[in-house]
Design a protein around this motif. Structure first.
Motif, short mmCIF file in Angstrom:
data_model
loop_
_atom_site.label_atom_id
_atom_site.label_comp_id
_atom_site.label_asym_id
_atom_site.label_seq_id
_atom_site.Cartn_x
_atom_site.Cartn_y
_atom_site.Cartn_z
N HIS A 17 37.66 -21.20 50.13
CA HIS A 17 36.85 -20.80 48.98
C HIS A 17 36.82 -21.84 47.86
O HIS A 17 35.95 -21.77 46.99
N LEU A 34 39.62 -17.80 39.56
CA LEU A 34 39.63 -17.51 41.00
C LEU A 34 39.27 -16.06 41.32
O LEU A 34 38.63 -15.80 42.35
N LEU A 73 37.10 -14.75 44.48
CA LEU A 73 37.74 -14.21 45.68
C LEU A 73 37.56 -12.70 45.84
O LEU A 73 37.34 -12.21 46.94
N LEU A 104 42.98 -20.33 50.96
CA LEU A 104 42.40 -20.64 49.65
C LEU A 104 41.38 -21.77 49.76
O LEU A 104 40.35 -21.76 49.08
N LEU A 138 44.75 -12.34 48.98
CA LEU A 138 43.99 -13.32 49.74
C LEU A 138 44.56 -13.46 51.15
O LEU A 138 43.81 -13.49 52.14
#
Length: 416
Positions: free
Chosen positions: A155, A92, A96, A152, A199
């Motif tokens: 993405h 991730l 991100l 989340l 995030l």
């Protein structure tokens, strides 16, 4: 999910977990056994992840005191869950992190607290000498799961991965033998928590950027730099409304403030008018508290052990505060610490005869040595005497291997 469950990614996560085995609350012995366990069972773990059958265990609740008072709740995952979280982060993070704000510095690859401090210093140097110091109340305990998962999902399309992350968020918290289900929060302690926090707070960063503000955010510590008190109060009000209405977070109104930069601290430092960095008084107070703890006679440590502990503390502390203009303060800390060690050494001599023999061995005249040894004054008072200073001067501290704050600071000042 296929990328997370690959052998290469899992074993890379294993090496990372082993490298971080000093993390708070982690069972070091179990971490040492992790690679052996993974070698034998990685195929089974892969299948659990791909089939959506993986179930995280409850995290172990650990409460630690905050430097400024209060309690910080940690949630320590099992080593197996830590491994899987690290494997998720490795997939991730490259996805991100590139989209995060340039003004976000906490828990990101290639970024550090020192970069945040340099940026804050440059804003103050430009004339933004009023800071909006935002404090989020129990941020990691109040993260709204639905809002976080919606961010989340912007993405990530893999439903299995989204389901796994939600399971980690909702894993129970084991505290005092009782497992409590969590409906909000992402307790600190696991590899995944900092990435998810960044995030969520990226929405705040983007909003501040849209409004043209100069700011630095390190995890949940956010400082916004403005040119006037009135502007700062407007920014605080609007940022508070955004955080509480849009992200469902709670701003601590008692700790948040709009003030001249020299009246607030950021990441342990204090910013002065003009952009100069100094050390916050609270940071010095915490350091002295640690030195007092290390030099307690009741701990039963030899002088060599005490010096080794102090050297470790000095190196880490000065390395972090090397950006500060604090040459005089470092010298003052040296003088205070040396007095603490003189006091400890005299205490370790125990009786008058022990004190006198030690002083005479260090070249102090017999009558003066016995005068000090037979004195009824306290050890702290005696540590300031001329006999103590002569017997335990800089040469003696060099002999016992003590590092100095000032010497270490001078060595690092040139690379700050």
């Amino acid at each position: 999910m296929e990328r997370i469950a690959t052998r290469a990614n899992l074993f890379r996560a294993c090496r990372k977990v082993k490298a971080n085995k000093g993390s708070a609350g982690v069972d070091r012995q179990t971490v040492q056994e992790l690679a052996e366990w993974l070698e034998a069972g990685w195929l089974e773990l892969r299948d659990e992840l791909l089939d959506g059958r993986y179930e995280p265990s409850p995290v172990r609740g650990v409460q630690i005191p905050k430097p400024a008072g209060g309690i910080r709740q940690l949630g320590i995952p099992t080593v197996r869950d830590r491994l899987v979280q690290q494997a998720v982060v490795q997939v991730l993070e490259p996805l991100l992190d590139p989209g995060f704000s340039e003004s976000s510095y906490g828990f990101r690859p290639g970024r550090s607290a020192h970069e945040a401090l340099r940026a804050g210093s440059s804003y103050v140097e430009e004339g933004r000498e009023i800071v909006v110091d935002l404090d989020l109340e129990k941020f990691f305990d109040r993260v709204n799961h639905d809002i976080l998962m919606s961010r989340l999902a912007r993405h990530v399309e893999d439903k299995r991965l989204l389901k796994l992350v939600r399971r980690f968020l909702q894993a129970g918290l084991m505290q005092d033998g009782v497992c409590v289900r969590r409906e909000e929060g992402t307790p600190q302690g696991g590899p995944l928590s900092p990435l998810l926090a960044n995030l969520l707070l990226d929405d705040l960063d983007k909003e501040l950027e849209r409004r043209g503000h100069c700011f630095c955010r390190y995890a949940d510590d956010c400082n916004i730099y403005v040119r006037s008190q009135k502007a700062g109060e407007r920014v605080l009000a609007s940022a508070t409304q955004f955080l509480e209405k849009k992200l469902k977070l709670k701003v601590n109104r008692l700790k948040s403030a709009v003030a001249p930069v020299e009246e607030r601290k950021f990441l342990g430092y204090r910013l002065w008018s003009g952009g100069t960095l100094g050390i916050a008084p609270q940071s010095v107070a915490r350091l002295k508290s640690k030195v007092r703890e290390i030099t307690k006679r009741s701990r039963g440590r030899s002088l060599k052990q005490v010096v080794n502990e102090l050297n470790s503390l000095i190196r880490g502390w000065v390395a972090y505060f090397r950006l500060a203009r604090a040459k005089g303060m470092m010298g003052d800390l040296d003088a205070w610490m040396r007095r603490k060690l003189r006091c400890l050494k005299l205490k370790q001599c125990k009786r008058a005869i022990g004190v006198a023999r030690f002083l005479m061995a260090r070249g102090i005249e017999r009558d003066k040595a016995w005068t000090l040894g037979g004195s009824g004054k306290g050890w702290w008072r005696l540590s300031l005497s001329p006999q103590s200073h002569r017997a335990m001067g800089k040469e003696w501290f060099n002999q016992i291997g003590l590092d100095g704050f000032a010497d270490r600071y001078r060595q690092l000042e040139s690379i700050a």
